[in-house]
Design an enzyme around this catalytic site. Sequence first.
Site, PDB file in Angstrom:
ATOM      1  N   ASP A  31       0.936  -1.186   0.169  1.00 35.27           N
ATOM      2  CA  ASP A  31       0.032   0.105   0.070  1.00 35.27           C
ATOM      3  C   ASP A  31       0.726   1.320  -0.051  1.00 35.27           C
ATOM      4  O   ASP A  31       1.856   1.416   0.681  1.00 35.27           O
ATOM      5  CB  ASP A  31      -0.846  -0.072   1.317  1.00 35.27           C
ATOM      6  CG  ASP A  31      -2.084  -0.487   1.191  1.00 35.27           C
ATOM      7  OD1 ASP A  31      -2.631  -0.528   0.001  1.00 35.27           O
ATOM      8  OD2 ASP A  31      -2.860  -1.044   2.100  1.00 35.27           O
ATOM      9  N   GLU A  81     -13.615  -3.115  -1.801  1.00 37.16           N
ATOM     10  CA  GLU A  81     -13.888  -3.562  -0.025  1.00 37.16           C
ATOM     11  C   GLU A  81     -15.265  -3.081   0.248  1.00 37.16           C
ATOM     12  O   GLU A  81     -15.759  -1.753   0.019  1.00 37.16           O
ATOM     13  CB  GLU A  81     -13.008  -2.513   0.835  1.00 37.16           C
ATOM     14  CG  GLU A  81     -13.213  -2.750   2.388  1.00 37.16           C
ATOM     15  CD  GLU A  81     -11.926  -2.387   3.065  1.00 37.16           C
ATOM     16  OE1 GLU A  81     -11.049  -1.958   2.499  1.00 37.16           O
ATOM     17  OE2 GLU A  81     -12.177  -2.411   4.412  1.00 37.16           O
TER      18      GLU A  81
HETATM   19  O1  KIV Z   1      -4.724  -2.446   4.176  1.00 33.63           O
HETATM   20  C1  KIV Z   1      -5.224  -3.425   4.093  1.00 33.63           C
HETATM   21  O2  KIV Z   1      -5.194  -4.529   4.772  1.00 33.63           O
HETATM   22  C2  KIV Z   1      -6.094  -3.504   2.917  1.00 33.63           C
HETATM   23  C3  KIV Z   1      -7.532  -4.690   3.167  1.00 33.63           C
HETATM   24  C4  KIV Z   1      -8.595  -4.351   3.846  1.00 33.63           C
HETATM   25  C5  KIV Z   1      -7.849  -5.343   1.772  1.00 33.63           C
HETATM   26  O3  KIV Z   1      -6.403  -2.770   2.110  1.00 33.63           O
END
Ligand code: KIV
Length: 264
Positions: free
Chosen positions: A84, A181
Amino acid sequence: MDKINIYKINQWKNKKFKFAAITAYDFSFSKLFSDYGIPIILVGDSLGMVIQGNNSTLNVTLENMKYHTKAVRKGAPNKFIISDLPFMTFMNKHQALKNSCLLIKSGANMIKLEGNIRIKKIIKYLSKKSILTCCHLGLKPQNIHKEGQYKIYGNSIKDKKNIIQEAIILEKSGANMILLECVSNNISKIITKKLKIPVIGIGSGKHTDGQILVMHDMLGINKEKKHKFVKIFLKKNISLKESIKNYIKEVKLGKFPSKKHTFF
Ligand code: KIV
């Protein structure tokens, strides 16, 4: 063992082979998930909540993401790792490229960005620079203050139109994957059918190409915060190995998520 790459994941979509993904944040769990057959691991900024104990993902830094991505990659050298970009680390295309490169150098195959059509120029730019991207739509935890609450998407006509359009535009802009989500079942079904790129769901029904769960939810570590869409696979008399294998199997057979875990 063959490395998992985006071409393989695209083939799974085309062959309607459903796949399971999970989050991980450290070497040991990453190795366990990898050894027991999970092909895709997300180093999610959910680490702000499940690792750091915060009540949102907003305090996660790029340094945190680099640190955890490196550890996860060591545990799963052949798996497909998505990392991310945390809150406010992709304010413009140049910042997004610089930070994506740092995550890729830490071991990520693909970068996940929360957003809507407002990030389409960033996605286009990253795509031009050969960065694989996953766009996170629906419930976006980085937007918690704007939204005021964590909610289900796709129930109103406006939501429905918006999210389908967003997914189509982001695919056209060069996104390589979509993560939905908490999107209602019929909307995620439409999006999965319309797009050529793979769609992974969490709390978004059984029609997406793949499913993902936060590892702490799947293993029942956060029992007091159990959401409707979560199934705890680690149960009494079931080993960690069996629970991971059962998760993979139930996703593959379309048994998880069941109606009980789905928003309609
Ligand atoms: O940050 C995360 O773990 C996510 C999941 C909820 C898919 O984006």
